[in-house]
Scaffold this motif. Structure first.
Motif, PDB file in Angstrom:
ATOM      1  N   ASP A  13       3.978  -0.863  16.939  1.00 58.25           N
ATOM      2  CA  ASP A  13       3.884  -0.435  15.544  1.00 58.25           C
ATOM      3  C   ASP A  13       5.284  -0.267  14.960  1.00 58.25           C
ATOM      4  OD1 ASP A  13       1.141  -0.390  15.760  1.00 58.25           O
ATOM      5  OD2 ASP A  13       1.010   1.777  16.043  1.00 58.25           O
ATOM      6  N   ALA A  14       6.185   0.349  15.728  1.00 63.29           N
ATOM      7  CA  ALA A  14       7.566   0.523  15.263  1.00 63.29           C
ATOM      8  C   ALA A  14       8.241  -0.833  15.102  1.00 63.29           C
ATOM      9  CB  ALA A  14       8.345   1.416  16.227  1.00 63.29           C
ATOM     10  N   PHE A  15       7.943  -1.782  15.982  1.00 64.15           N
ATOM     11  CA  PHE A  15       8.489  -3.138  15.868  1.00 64.15           C
ATOM     12  C   PHE A  15       8.059  -3.767  14.548  1.00 64.15           C
ATOM     13  CE2 PHE A  15       7.638  -7.710  16.323  1.00 64.15           C
ATOM     14  CZ  PHE A  15       8.921  -8.181  16.562  1.00 64.15           C
ATOM     15  N   ALA A  16       6.781  -3.626  14.210  1.00 62.20           N
ATOM     16  CA  ALA A  16       6.272  -4.208  12.969  1.00 62.20           C
ATOM     17  C   ALA A  16       6.959  -3.590  11.750  1.00 62.20           C
ATOM     18  CB  ALA A  16       4.759  -4.028  12.889  1.00 62.20           C
ATOM     19  N   VAL A  17       7.170  -2.275  11.785  1.00 61.51           N
ATOM     20  CA  VAL A  17       7.856  -1.615  10.673  1.00 61.51           C
ATOM     21  C   VAL A  17       9.316  -2.069  10.618  1.00 61.51           C
ATOM     22  CG1 VAL A  17       8.604   0.606   9.731  1.00 61.51           C
ATOM     23  CG2 VAL A  17       6.294   0.364  10.656  1.00 61.51           C
ATOM     24  N   ALA A  18       9.969  -2.183  11.773  1.00 61.17           N
ATOM     25  CA  ALA A  18      11.350  -2.670  11.813  1.00 61.17           C
ATOM     26  C   ALA A  18      11.424  -4.101  11.282  1.00 61.17           C
ATOM     27  CB  ALA A  18      11.904  -2.594  13.235  1.00 61.17           C
ATOM     28  N   LEU A  19      10.444  -4.890  11.619  1.00 62.54           N
ATOM     29  CA  LEU A  19      10.372  -6.260  11.104  1.00 62.54           C
ATOM     30  C   LEU A  19      10.298  -6.238   9.582  1.00 62.54           C
ATOM     31  CD1 LEU A  19      10.072  -9.190  12.287  1.00 62.54           C
ATOM     32  CD2 LEU A  19       7.634  -8.885  11.973  1.00 62.54           C
ATOM     33  N   CYS A  20       9.471  -5.356   9.035  1.00 67.57           N
ATOM     34  CA  CYS A  20       9.363  -5.215   7.578  1.00 67.57           C
ATOM     35  C   CYS A  20      10.690  -4.778   6.971  1.00 67.57           C
ATOM     36  CB  CYS A  20       8.289  -4.189   7.217  1.00 67.57           C
ATOM     37  SG  CYS A  20       6.633  -4.712   7.639  1.00 67.57           S
ATOM     38  N   LEU A  77       0.853   5.372   6.551  1.00 68.32           N
ATOM     39  CA  LEU A  77       1.200   3.954   6.423  1.00 68.32           C
ATOM     40  C   LEU A  77       0.674   3.343   5.119  1.00 68.32           C
ATOM     41  CD1 LEU A  77       0.897   2.793  10.109  1.00 68.32           C
ATOM     42  CD2 LEU A  77       2.956   2.900   8.727  1.00 68.32           C
ATOM     43  N   LEU A  78      -0.472   3.825   4.627  1.00 66.77           N
ATOM     44  CA  LEU A  78      -0.937   3.367   3.320  1.00 66.77           C
ATOM     45  C   LEU A  78       0.030   3.797   2.225  1.00 66.77           C
ATOM     46  CD1 LEU A  78      -4.814   3.902   3.364  1.00 66.77           C
ATOM     47  CD2 LEU A  78      -3.562   1.735   3.441  1.00 66.77           C
ATOM     48  N   TYR A  79       0.546   4.994   2.342  1.00 63.50           N
ATOM     49  CA  TYR A  79       1.507   5.498   1.353  1.00 63.50           C
ATOM     50  C   TYR A  79       2.779   4.647   1.352  1.00 63.50           C
ATOM     51  CZ  TYR A  79       4.997   8.393  -0.894  1.00 63.50           C
ATOM     52  OH  TYR A  79       6.021   8.835  -1.691  1.00 63.50           O
ATOM     53  N   ILE A  80       3.380   4.473   2.532  1.00 55.99           N
ATOM     54  CA  ILE A  80       4.629   3.695   2.615  1.00 55.99           C
ATOM     55  C   ILE A  80       4.365   2.233   2.244  1.00 55.99           C
ATOM     56  CG2 ILE A  80       6.370   2.789   4.200  1.00 55.99           C
ATOM     57  CD1 ILE A  80       6.939   5.595   3.466  1.00 55.99           C
ATOM     58  N   GLY A  81       3.318   1.640   2.800  1.00 54.68           N
ATOM     59  CA  GLY A  81       3.005   0.241   2.497  1.00 54.68           C
ATOM     60  C   GLY A  81       2.687   0.040   1.023  1.00 54.68           C
ATOM     61  N   GLY A  82       1.923   0.956   0.443  1.00 55.52           N
ATOM     62  CA  GLY A  82       1.605   0.881  -0.983  1.00 55.52           C
ATOM     63  C   GLY A  82       2.846   1.002  -1.843  1.00 55.52           C
ATOM     64  N   SER A  83       3.755   1.887  -1.449  1.00 56.65           N
ATOM     65  CA  SER A  83       5.012   2.048  -2.196  1.00 56.65           C
ATOM     66  C   SER A  83       5.845   0.767  -2.140  1.00 56.65           C
ATOM     67  CB  SER A  83       5.829   3.212  -1.634  1.00 56.65           C
ATOM     68  OG  SER A  83       5.149   4.426  -1.821  1.00 56.65           O
ATOM     69  N   MET A  84       5.943   0.167  -0.947  1.00 55.06           N
ATOM     70  CA  MET A  84       6.690  -1.089  -0.815  1.00 55.06           C
ATOM     71  C   MET A  84       6.032  -2.198  -1.628  1.00 55.06           C
ATOM     72  SD  MET A  84       7.833  -1.307   3.192  1.00 55.06           S
ATOM     73  CE  MET A  84       8.662  -2.878   2.998  1.00 55.06           C
ATOM     74  N   LEU A  85       4.709  -2.262  -1.580  1.00 51.96           N
ATOM     75  CA  LEU A  85       3.975  -3.284  -2.313  1.00 51.96           C
ATOM     76  C   LEU A  85       4.191  -3.114  -3.816  1.00 51.96           C
ATOM     77  CD1 LEU A  85       1.996  -5.643  -2.001  1.00 51.96           C
ATOM     78  CD2 LEU A  85       0.140  -3.976  -2.029  1.00 51.96           C
ATOM     79  N   LYS A  86       4.076  -1.890  -4.295  1.00 50.51           N
ATOM     80  CA  LYS A  86       4.285  -1.591  -5.715  1.00 50.51           C
ATOM     81  C   LYS A  86       5.707  -1.968  -6.139  1.00 50.51           C
ATOM     82  CE  LYS A  86       4.445   2.306  -8.875  1.00 50.51           C
ATOM     83  NZ  LYS A  86       4.395   3.753  -8.968  1.00 50.51           N
ATOM     84  N   ILE A 167       6.737  -7.215  -0.704  1.00 54.46           N
ATOM     85  CA  ILE A 167       5.292  -7.411  -0.801  1.00 54.46           C
ATOM     86  C   ILE A 167       4.721  -7.674   0.582  1.00 54.46           C
ATOM     87  CG2 ILE A 167       3.478  -8.925  -1.724  1.00 54.46           C
ATOM     88  CD1 ILE A 167       5.358  -9.350  -4.180  1.00 54.46           C
ATOM     89  N   LEU A 168       5.341  -8.586   1.315  1.00 52.75           N
ATOM     90  CA  LEU A 168       4.891  -8.890   2.679  1.00 52.75           C
ATOM     91  C   LEU A 168       5.000  -7.660   3.571  1.00 52.75           C
ATOM     92  CD1 LEU A 168       3.891 -10.919   4.762  1.00 52.75           C
ATOM     93  CD2 LEU A 168       6.270 -11.568   5.172  1.00 52.75           C
ATOM     94  N   GLY A 169       6.122  -6.950   3.486  1.00 48.91           N
ATOM     95  CA  GLY A 169       6.307  -5.745   4.294  1.00 48.91           C
ATOM     96  C   GLY A 169       5.263  -4.686   3.987  1.00 48.91           C
ATOM     97  N   GLY A 170       4.974  -4.464   2.708  1.00 48.42           N
ATOM     98  CA  GLY A 170       3.962  -3.485   2.320  1.00 48.42           C
ATOM     99  C   GLY A 170       2.584  -3.850   2.845  1.00 48.42           C
ATOM    100  N   VAL A 171       2.234  -5.123   2.731  1.00 51.23           N
ATOM    101  CA  VAL A 171       0.932  -5.590   3.233  1.00 51.23           C
ATOM    102  C   VAL A 171       0.848  -5.397   4.746  1.00 51.23           C
ATOM    103  CG1 VAL A 171      -0.505  -7.654   3.544  1.00 51.23           C
ATOM    104  CG2 VAL A 171       0.523  -7.167   1.310  1.00 51.23           C
ATOM    105  N   ILE A 172       1.929  -5.714   5.461  1.00 54.56           N
ATOM    106  CA  ILE A 172       1.938  -5.539   6.918  1.00 54.56           C
ATOM    107  C   ILE A 172       1.740  -4.074   7.285  1.00 54.56           C
ATOM    108  CG2 ILE A 172       3.392  -5.650   8.992  1.00 54.56           C
ATOM    109  CD1 ILE A 172       4.570  -8.262   7.829  1.00 54.56           C
ATOM    110  N   LEU A 173       2.436  -3.174   6.604  1.00 56.47           N
ATOM    111  CA  LEU A 173       2.287  -1.741   6.908  1.00 56.47           C
ATOM    112  C   LEU A 173       0.875  -1.254   6.621  1.00 56.47           C
ATOM    113  CD1 LEU A 173       5.650  -0.197   5.673  1.00 56.47           C
ATOM    114  CD2 LEU A 173       4.951  -0.721   8.000  1.00 56.47           C
TER     115      LEU A 173
END
Length: 187
Positions: A13-20, A77-86, A167-173
């Motif tokens: 999970d941390a790898f995926a976030v680091a990737l984002c 993760l919805l909060y962080i991903g949603g913020s990145m997506l927005k 956008i991609l990072g937010g969707v992944i999170l």
């Protein structure tokens, strides 16, 4: 070897976030990347130790909390991903905001990606303190290395994706949060 494999599993999970995060970086600053990876590594070490301490102190009070772990990870993760997506859809903001590398963003992401490691503390309850600490440190080191790799890979891919990285990072999170929730609640 088993401890290293546990570390690899927990650090995905941390790898995926680091990737984002790497996707969003315009250029990689190795000191900054090391701080991000260290942040995730520390959280991955603290959570199993927290679980171990809880088993040895407040077991009866902590069992009710275990059912909330998938919900907490989902919300964070919805909060962080949603913020990145927005932010990605709006197309604005400073680089640090877009990357989500401020202290609060790192803290929330650290908790969200390591909360599943809390359950490892429950499974190592029979270990003495030093063996539990050794496992936590191995998990931290593995997570650190894997997150550095994620940042680097994300950076390489991010250059090609330029404007769509957030956008991609937010969707992944968001998908990571959903995956943690589904496996924690239904499996």
């Amino acid at each position: 070897m088993e401890l290293v494999l546990i570390g690899v599993g927990l650090s995905m999970d941390a790898f995926a976030v680091a990737l984002c995060k790497g996707l969003s970086m315009r250029r990689i600053n190795y000191a900054h990347a090391a701080v991000i990876a260290l942040f995730f590594g520390v959280f991955q070490a603290v959570m199993p130790m927290t679980g171990w301490v809880c088993i040895h102190t407040i077991v009866s009070h902590f069992q009710a909390f275990e059912k909330l772990i998938p919900w907490i990870a989902l919300v964070l993760l919805l909060y962080i991903g949603g913020s990145m997506l927005k932010e990605g859809l709006a197309g604005g903001g400073a680089e640090e905001e877009r990357c989500g590398v401020g202290f609060m963003a790192l803290f929330i992401q650290g908790v969200a990606t390591s909360i599943d490691a809390l359950s490892v503390g429950f499974t190592i309850a029979e270990y003495d303190f030093f063996l539990a600490l050794l496992e936590a440190l191995i998990i931290a080191m593995v997570t650190f290395v894997i997150c550095l790799c994620g940042l680097h890979i994300g950076k390489k891919v991010g250059v090609k994706l330029a404007g769509k990285a957030n956008i991609l990072g937010g969707v992944i999170l968001i998908f990571i949060g959903l995956e943690i929730f589904v496996t924690g609640v239904f499996l």
